[in-house]
Write a protein that holds these residues in place. Structure first.
Motif, mmCIF file in Angstrom:
data_model
loop_
_atom_site.group_PDB
_atom_site.id
_atom_site.type_symbol
_atom_site.label_atom_id
_atom_site.label_comp_id
_atom_site.label_asym_id
_atom_site.label_seq_id
_atom_site.Cartn_x
_atom_site.Cartn_y
_atom_site.Cartn_z
ATOM 1 N N GLU A 161 20.599 2.104 3.277
ATOM 2 C CA GLU A 161 20.130 1.718 4.573
ATOM 3 C C GLU A 161 18.522 2.413 4.937
ATOM 4 O OE1 GLU A 161 20.159 -1.417 7.437
ATOM 5 O OE2 GLU A 161 21.282 -1.280 5.888
ATOM 6 N N GLU A 162 18.851 3.894 4.799
ATOM 7 C CA GLU A 162 17.875 4.646 5.198
ATOM 8 C C GLU A 162 16.511 4.589 4.082
ATOM 9 O OE1 GLU A 162 18.581 8.647 6.356
ATOM 10 O OE2 GLU A 162 20.723 8.174 6.478
ATOM 11 N N LEU A 163 17.020 4.304 3.016
ATOM 12 C CA LEU A 163 15.927 4.013 2.080
ATOM 13 C C LEU A 163 15.187 2.835 2.176
ATOM 14 C CD1 LEU A 163 17.900 5.237 -1.180
ATOM 15 C CD2 LEU A 163 15.821 6.385 -0.196
ATOM 16 N N LEU A 164 15.991 1.563 2.535
ATOM 17 C CA LEU A 164 15.268 0.510 2.825
ATOM 18 C C LEU A 164 14.350 0.641 4.005
ATOM 19 C CD1 LEU A 164 18.162 -1.859 2.265
ATOM 20 C CD2 LEU A 164 16.018 -1.800 0.836
ATOM 21 N N TYR A 165 14.596 1.533 4.885
ATOM 22 C CA TYR A 165 13.774 1.414 6.232
ATOM 23 C C TYR A 165 13.003 2.807 6.254
ATOM 24 C CZ TYR A 165 16.064 -2.867 7.047
ATOM 25 O OH TYR A 165 16.839 -4.264 7.025
ATOM 26 N N MET A 207 14.566 -1.208 -4.400
ATOM 27 C CA MET A 207 16.131 -1.406 -3.586
ATOM 28 C C MET A 207 16.464 -2.824 -3.612
ATOM 29 S SD MET A 207 17.589 1.560 -3.177
ATOM 30 C CE MET A 207 18.716 1.315 -1.903
ATOM 31 N N GLU A 208 15.535 -3.517 -3.174
ATOM 32 C CA GLU A 208 15.741 -5.235 -3.136
ATOM 33 C C GLU A 208 16.092 -5.886 -4.248
ATOM 34 O OE1 GLU A 208 13.262 -5.685 1.266
ATOM 35 O OE2 GLU A 208 12.480 -6.151 -0.698
ATOM 36 N N ALA A 209 15.162 -5.222 -5.215
ATOM 37 C CA ALA A 209 15.174 -6.016 -6.574
ATOM 38 C C ALA A 209 16.378 -5.643 -7.305
ATOM 39 C CB ALA A 209 14.061 -5.494 -7.373
ATOM 40 N N LEU A 210 16.911 -4.489 -7.119
ATOM 41 C CA LEU A 210 18.319 -4.054 -7.786
ATOM 42 C C LEU A 210 19.507 -4.866 -7.170
ATOM 43 C CD1 LEU A 210 18.093 -0.043 -7.968
ATOM 44 C CD2 LEU A 210 17.969 -1.848 -9.751
ATOM 45 N N GLY A 211 19.357 -5.065 -5.819
ATOM 46 C CA GLY A 211 20.749 -5.737 -5.225
ATOM 47 C C GLY A 211 21.626 -4.883 -5.074
ATOM 48 N N THR A 212 21.766 -4.076 -4.125
ATOM 49 C CA THR A 212 22.528 -2.810 -4.092
ATOM 50 C C THR A 212 23.869 -2.953 -3.615
ATOM 51 O OG1 THR A 212 21.697 -2.330 -1.993
ATOM 52 C CG2 THR A 212 20.618 -1.189 -3.698
ATOM 53 N N SER A 213 24.427 -4.199 -3.414
ATOM 54 C CA SER A 213 25.835 -4.351 -2.721
ATOM 55 C C SER A 213 26.917 -3.710 -3.849
ATOM 56 C CB SER A 213 26.028 -5.751 -2.379
ATOM 57 O OG SER A 213 25.816 -6.711 -3.555
ATOM 58 N N ALA A 214 26.561 -3.979 -4.908
ATOM 59 C CA ALA A 214 27.520 -3.685 -6.072
ATOM 60 C C ALA A 214 27.538 -2.254 -6.508
ATOM 61 C CB ALA A 214 27.848 -4.614 -7.166
ATOM 62 N N LEU A 215 26.577 -1.590 -6.172
ATOM 63 C CA LEU A 215 26.085 -0.186 -6.683
ATOM 64 C C LEU A 215 26.551 0.786 -5.892
ATOM 65 C CD1 LEU A 215 22.438 -0.732 -7.770
ATOM 66 C CD2 LEU A 215 24.412 -1.004 -9.101
ATOM 67 N N PRO A 236 0.892 -1.114 0.030
ATOM 68 C CA PRO A 236 -0.033 0.121 -0.019
ATOM 69 C C PRO A 236 0.809 1.316 -0.142
ATOM 70 C CG PRO A 236 0.042 -0.960 2.190
ATOM 71 C CD PRO A 236 0.702 -1.922 1.145
ATOM 72 N N TRP A 237 2.093 1.212 0.447
ATOM 73 C CA TRP A 237 2.617 2.575 0.700
ATOM 74 C C TRP A 237 3.865 2.926 -0.169
ATOM 75 C CZ3 TRP A 237 -0.132 4.786 3.831
ATOM 76 C CH2 TRP A 237 -0.823 3.958 5.180
ATOM 77 N N ARG A 238 4.103 4.108 -0.212
ATOM 78 C CA ARG A 238 5.340 4.556 -1.354
ATOM 79 C C ARG A 238 6.560 4.031 -0.810
ATOM 80 N NH1 ARG A 238 5.763 8.518 -4.780
ATOM 81 N NH2 ARG A 238 7.883 9.486 -5.358
ATOM 82 N N SER A 239 6.661 3.981 0.683
ATOM 83 C CA SER A 239 8.067 3.449 1.295
ATOM 84 C C SER A 239 8.085 1.823 0.742
ATOM 85 C CB SER A 239 7.949 3.396 2.750
ATOM 86 O OG SER A 239 6.558 2.899 3.327
ATOM 87 N N ASP A 240 6.982 1.102 0.609
ATOM 88 C CA ASP A 240 7.040 -0.013 0.014
ATOM 89 C C ASP A 240 7.582 -0.259 -1.237
ATOM 90 O OD1 ASP A 240 6.019 -1.404 2.408
ATOM 91 O OD2 ASP A 240 3.980 -0.602 1.418
ATOM 92 N N THR A 241 7.409 0.714 -2.393
ATOM 93 C CA THR A 241 7.478 0.552 -3.467
ATOM 94 C C THR A 241 9.298 1.244 -3.471
ATOM 95 O OG1 THR A 241 5.517 1.747 -4.400
ATOM 96 C CG2 THR A 241 7.556 1.932 -5.682
ATOM 97 N N VAL A 242 9.756 2.080 -2.703
ATOM 98 C CA VAL A 242 11.159 2.463 -2.521
ATOM 99 C C VAL A 242 11.890 0.894 -2.154
ATOM 100 C CG1 VAL A 242 12.746 3.568 -1.250
ATOM 101 C CG2 VAL A 242 10.830 4.700 -2.198
ATOM 102 N N ARG A 243 11.462 0.401 -1.075
ATOM 103 C CA ARG A 243 12.202 -0.846 -0.544
ATOM 104 C C ARG A 243 12.185 -1.855 -1.609
ATOM 105 N NH1 ARG A 243 9.572 -4.984 1.136
ATOM 106 N NH2 ARG A 243 7.478 -3.733 1.824
#
Length: 366
Positions: free
Chosen positions: A315-319, A254-262, A244-251
């Motif tokens: 980290e802040e974007l994920l949470y 981020m999870e789909a991208l897999g940010t460890s190498a970005l 339901p939330w915009r924060s869900d869309t952001v999370r």
């Protein structure tokens, strides 16, 4: 990404926004440094700049030409006894420390604000007097230069100076990701606005085109099966969800991208159809060349999207707090935000209502 897609306009917008003094292009042989350097000089109206140009002839030698006098000297000759395949030119100490260093000092004393140096390579790094003349030039002038990409201390020193905007043409946009935010319910529009027609294309197609061939990873996050189908048909990764939330869309993005190498992630709204590819790439280039800060668009003092976040913000974007978007992170760190001026107000205009779409249709027609 091919350097041919990195426009002169994109480079200059990033460079000017950075506030840096010098603009340096680096890259391996054949990366297009000299061609792009000349194009940048033309765009900056810097024809006839003082400075030097060097060039090599395969299995023959390397020459240096002073712009002010037109005189050229050989600064190195091919030596087949040297181990190959690179760096097989034997330098001429007198030509470099005598004529070459003097040419740089004359350029430093010329009345023009800018100086051009094309290029600086391994031959020059072996002679302290020549290196000192380059440093003097950087301290007294604004320098537009090409530097060979090699792990040599002096070349790395030049490219990493605090007053320098340095573009690695072998990987100009680095490793950055993009999340296209396409989860709006379209309540004010009266339905799924992302498939509404604008000049013969679905509205969402504009942001897909603007973000093409720019990022290491790109994902569309949407609640709409029709949008997901359109994106997948073009080979674009999609996250289809019902959160339901915009924060869900952001999370989820981020999870789909897999940010460890970005090194950065850009968030782009799907309902901002007049956003230009040049603006997207200027933001991405700025983030790749000078990572570590939040970068976003602005028009006449009003901040807008897209927004590029560096790795420390992941980290802040994920949470995020429930219902908040990435803008909440930018507001938390105002001293870490830099701005790139948009090309027009229309670039930052989004579509919330049918009348917004009609205004854009009229703008495109005119």
């Amino acid at each position: 990404m091919p350097v041919s897609r990195l426009t002169v306009s994109c480079i200059l917008r990033s460079f000017r926004s950075s506030g840096k003094r010098h603009l340096i292009l680096t890259g391996d042989r054949g990366s297009g440094k000299s061609t792009l350097l000349r194009a940048l000089a033309r765009e900056l109206d810097l024809a006839g700049l003082p400075g030097i140009t060097t060039w090599a002839e395969k299995r023959k030698g390397v020459w240096l030409k002073e712009h002010l006098t037109g005189k050229a000297v050989e600064i190195g000759h091919f030596d087949p006894s040297l181990p190959g395949p690179e760096n097989r030119m034997q330098p001429d100490p007198e030509a470099l420390t005598g004529f070459g260093a003097a040419a740089l000092r004359r350029a430093a004393q010329a009345p023009r604000a800018w100086v051009s140096v094309d290029e600086i390579g391994y031959l020059e790094t072996t002679f302290p007097a020549y290196c000192d003349a380059i440093r003097e030039l950087l301290d007294h002038k604004r320098v537009l230069a090409a530097v060979r990409l090699q792990k040599l201390p002096f070349l790395q020193e030049i490219c990493s100076r605090a007053d320098t905007f340095c573009i690695n043409l072998d990987a100009p946009l680095g490793q950055q990701g993009c999340v296209i935010m396409a989860s709006g319910l379209g309540r004010r529009f009266g339905g799924n606005k992302l498939l509404a027609d604008l000049a013969g294309k679905p509205l969402i197609q504009y942001i897909l085109d603007a973000t093409e061939d720019t990022f290491a990873r790109r994902v569309v996050v949407t609640r709409h099966p029709e949008v997901a189908e359109l994106c997948r048909a073009q080979g674009i990764e999609v996250v289809l969800h019902s959160q339901p939330w915009r924060s869900d869309t952001v999370r989820l993005g981020m999870e789909a991208l897999g940010t460890s190498a970005l090194q950065g992630v850009m968030f782009c709204p799907a309902d901002q159809p007049l956003l230009e590819q040049d603006t997207v790439r200027a933001l991405a280039l700025w983030g790749a060349c000078l990572p570590g800060r939040i970068r976003r668009t602005i028009w006449q003092g009003k901040p807008g999207a897209p927004v590029l976040f560096p790795a420390w913000a992941f980290e802040e974007l994920l949470y995020l707090p429930q219902g908040k978007g990435g803008g909440a992170v930018a507001k938390q760190h105002p001293d870490q935000v830099d701005f790139l001026e948009a090309c027009s107000a229309a670039e930052l205009a989004d579509v919330d209502r049918p009348e917004d779409l009609e205004l854009l249709r009229q703008r495109i027609k005119s």
